[in-house]
Design a protein around this motif. Sequence first.
Motif, short mmCIF file in Angstrom:
data_model
loop_
_atom_site.label_atom_id
_atom_site.label_comp_id
_atom_site.label_asym_id
_atom_site.label_seq_id
_atom_site.Cartn_x
_atom_site.Cartn_y
_atom_site.Cartn_z
N TYR A 239 0.85 -1.19 0.00
CA TYR A 239 0.00 0.00 0.00
C TYR A 239 0.88 1.24 0.00
CZ TYR A 239 0.72 0.33 5.13
OH TYR A 239 1.27 0.44 6.37
N TYR A 240 0.27 2.35 -0.38
CA TYR A 240 0.99 3.62 -0.50
C TYR A 240 0.07 4.72 -0.02
CZ TYR A 240 3.81 7.32 -2.76
OH TYR A 240 4.58 8.43 -3.02
N ASN A 241 0.51 5.49 0.97
CA ASN A 241 -0.26 6.63 1.46
C ASN A 241 0.68 7.70 1.97
OD1 ASN A 241 0.38 6.02 4.27
ND2 ASN A 241 -1.13 4.37 4.12
N ARG A 242 0.10 8.82 2.41
CA ARG A 242 0.92 9.98 2.79
C ARG A 242 1.52 9.86 4.18
NH1 ARG A 242 -4.33 11.17 3.89
NH2 ARG A 242 -4.85 12.67 5.54
N ILE A 243 1.22 8.79 4.91
CA ILE A 243 1.81 8.58 6.23
C ILE A 243 3.02 7.64 6.13
CG2 ILE A 243 1.41 7.80 8.59
CD1 ILE A 243 -0.19 10.26 7.86
N ASP A 244 2.80 6.44 5.64
CA ASP A 244 3.87 5.45 5.56
C ASP A 244 4.62 5.49 4.24
OD1 ASP A 244 3.64 4.42 8.07
OD2 ASP A 244 2.44 2.68 7.51
N GLY A 245 4.05 6.12 3.22
CA GLY A 245 4.68 6.07 1.90
C GLY A 245 4.55 4.67 1.31
N ALA A 246 5.56 4.25 0.57
CA ALA A 246 5.56 2.90 0.00
C ALA A 246 5.79 1.89 1.11
CB ALA A 246 6.64 2.78 -1.07
N THR A 247 4.88 0.90 1.20
CA THR A 247 4.95 -0.08 2.29
C THR A 247 4.73 -1.48 1.74
OG1 THR A 247 4.02 1.59 3.78
CG2 THR A 247 4.11 -0.68 4.59
N ALA A 323 -2.33 10.34 -8.53
CA ALA A 323 -2.86 11.71 -8.54
C ALA A 323 -2.63 12.49 -7.26
CB ALA A 323 -4.35 11.67 -8.84
N THR A 324 -1.76 12.05 -6.38
CA THR A 324 -1.50 12.74 -5.11
C THR A 324 -2.79 12.95 -4.32
OG1 THR A 324 0.12 14.00 -6.43
CG2 THR A 324 -0.01 14.53 -4.11
N GLU A 325 -3.64 11.94 -4.31
CA GLU A 325 -4.90 12.01 -3.56
C GLU A 325 -4.96 10.84 -2.58
OE1 GLU A 325 -7.18 14.14 -3.29
OE2 GLU A 325 -6.96 15.47 -5.02
N ASP A 326 -4.96 11.18 -1.30
CA ASP A 326 -5.12 10.20 -0.23
C ASP A 326 -6.39 10.56 0.52
OD1 ASP A 326 -5.00 8.49 1.91
OD2 ASP A 326 -2.88 8.84 2.35
N TYR A 327 -7.44 9.74 0.38
CA TYR A 327 -8.76 10.09 0.91
C TYR A 327 -8.97 9.66 2.36
CZ TYR A 327 -10.07 11.22 -3.88
OH TYR A 327 -10.14 11.79 -5.13
N LYS A 328 -7.97 9.04 2.96
CA LYS A 328 -8.12 8.55 4.33
C LYS A 328 -7.32 9.39 5.31
CE LYS A 328 -9.10 3.66 3.43
NZ LYS A 328 -8.78 2.28 3.85
N ASP A 329 -7.74 9.32 6.59
CA ASP A 329 -6.96 9.87 7.70
C ASP A 329 -6.57 8.71 8.61
OD1 ASP A 329 -7.03 12.65 7.01
OD2 ASP A 329 -9.14 12.65 7.60
N TYR A 330 -5.44 8.85 9.33
CA TYR A 330 -4.85 7.69 9.98
C TYR A 330 -4.36 7.99 11.39
CZ TYR A 330 -4.31 6.46 5.01
OH TYR A 330 -4.51 6.23 3.67
N ASN A 365 3.37 13.00 5.36
CA ASN A 365 4.52 13.36 4.53
C ASN A 365 3.96 13.96 3.23
OD1 ASN A 365 6.96 12.14 6.02
ND2 ASN A 365 5.44 10.48 6.02
N ARG A 366 3.83 15.25 3.20
CA ARG A 366 3.05 15.92 2.16
C ARG A 366 3.76 16.00 0.81
NH1 ARG A 366 0.50 21.36 3.97
NH2 ARG A 366 -0.74 20.81 2.13
N ASN A 367 5.06 15.77 0.78
CA ASN A 367 5.81 15.94 -0.46
C ASN A 367 6.17 14.63 -1.12
OD1 ASN A 367 5.92 18.82 -0.25
ND2 ASN A 367 7.52 18.60 1.31
N LYS A 376 1.72 19.26 -6.90
CA LYS A 376 0.66 19.13 -5.91
C LYS A 376 1.18 18.42 -4.66
CE LYS A 376 -4.00 17.17 -5.36
NZ LYS A 376 -5.08 16.39 -6.04
N ARG A 377 0.73 18.88 -3.48
CA ARG A 377 1.14 18.26 -2.23
C ARG A 377 -0.04 17.51 -1.60
NH1 ARG A 377 3.19 22.50 1.76
NH2 ARG A 377 4.33 20.76 2.69
N PHE A 378 0.27 16.45 -0.86
CA PHE A 378 -0.76 15.75 -0.10
C PHE A 378 -1.27 16.65 1.01
CE2 PHE A 378 1.35 11.99 -1.91
CZ PHE A 378 0.26 11.23 -2.28
N ARG A 379 -2.54 16.46 1.37
CA ARG A 379 -3.13 17.25 2.45
C ARG A 379 -2.64 16.74 3.81
NH1 ARG A 379 -7.62 14.69 4.83
NH2 ARG A 379 -8.14 12.70 3.86
#
Length: 591
Positions: A239-247, A323-330, A365-367, A376-379
Amino acid sequence: MFRKILIISVIFILSVGSVIGSDIYKKYKISSNDNYLMKISFSDGQTILTMYGEKENETLVFDKHDVVIENDTVFVKGKPVLCSRGFFNPDGLFSADEISKVKMNAEKRGKIEIFLTKKSKEMSSFVRFQSRNRFGLNQNIAVEQEEFLRGSAMSFWSNIKIEGEVNGHVIAVFGDIEIGDKAIIRGDVLAINGNVNHAKNSTIYGKIQATNVKDKHRFFKLWQLRRHKNNLLPGIKFYYNRIDGATPQFGFKYQNRELMHPEIEAFAGYGFASERWRYKIGLKQHLLKNHSLTIGGSFYKKLTSHDDWIISDNENTLFALLATEDYKDYLEAEGGRVAVEFDLPMDIDLEVGYQVEKYKWLEANRNLWSLFGGSKRFRPNYSSIDPTIRDSLKTIINGNELSSLCIKLSYNNKAKNNYPFKSFITARANLECLPSTWNEGLRYTLYRYWAEATRYQIINRKSGLIFRLDYGRIAHDMSMPISPFNIPIHKLFFLGGLGTLHGYDHKEFYGAEFWLGSIEYKIDFPAASWDTWLFYDIGQIGNPGNMSTTEVKNSVGVGLSFTDIIRINISRRLDRSDDTVTLYVRMKHRF
């Protein structure tokens, strides 16, 4: 730490006990009192059908040219064999509900025999609950992804599609079988006068035979049997998201064909952006096998999100990468849980669990990189909450441990109503209780309710409607009014944007009570390679006691879906006078 050790100990004791108790299953033998309803044989290109009656039997030897289908009735050499209501035998018509077991014998020389049996009248209601077979009589049947069929799936003059898990055989008589990439079949797969098409990554424990194709699956059968000799399945997750990045995560899953041993799942990986390890070890044991009782648990260190009802991890990973879109919060959650699952009559499933988790707040990790994101940066994490309020809510949860009792109910009559031919209903409800006596950080006992009901209404084969209603509420046992400022941040409800109120900003509104409704209308125009959708969303969110003063929000939209893979929506909120519209892309849709 004490609670975690307790959970691990309970899981270990239950697993050892279940292995010892598995001898009960090994001693079980099929009763010799079984009554045969039907026998189907195939040899040398001919099909032999024997129907058993109380006083006499009837046998038909035929091939595909002897079959005629009129309306919903199948005739073989001029004699009715079956219709949508059941099978014809010398005593009259009997329903598929009377069938207890599906037994199959396949010889190397190509002779195949299938027996359908029933129990005595005194045991008939128990057997129907126990077997949970699924039959398609001149109507296609399916086992959807994430669905578990305890018995066998069998069709007559119709096709079978398997995306989920089947504990018994999959048999099509004069029909084809399609097996999806994530399908698991613990018995044999057989197509008499039909073909078997299986995805490369499907899991099949038994043999595969298709009488229309000679030797097509011979190598596959040998390879598959060797692969699952020890029922040990290695796996890779990502999975890939703005918290862990590539995992990436690596691990295995152990499954016993007869459900005698515990199912074991173990995965571990590393989040390169957060520089934190992730792992999960879980055990699950089937008890009282015929009554669908399962007990198990797990301990883990993972990212947790209450946004799973909006979007899955796989779909969210795709949007984050592209698309630099992460729709979840963690939040990071470290702990464990034990649960008991009941497969109840009337298509109801019940789960009761106990959970202990210690939470850690992690910044986004917004960048991080994405393929088409550009600059575009992650929220930020929980970006819809004002930063000052968000900082205060962090202190409530960060570093604290919460224990809870969780009860989950689900209902789904999709299979019973033989979708896609009939309408159906799905429903689910969750109750979570966090007692103050279990949680030192809480000054009150907290209750969180959430329920959803969906009606899939088929108008005709070219159109349909989806009605959906959600409701959620948070309550406590104190006299003071409840406020989102004294609730753990991940327990709040959010509305707006993807999966809720389309046309609004993502998770624009939050509170301790909400309701949400939606209507979707699907039209399949002739000669079009897409389906057209019209939809309307309406909802309200606030806090218990002030809902009457909270504005009701609504939006409208139109969409196009292409096959079962992608759907594109355009939506507009109705509480503003401007013509701004919002574009959404989904990788999975409901109908």
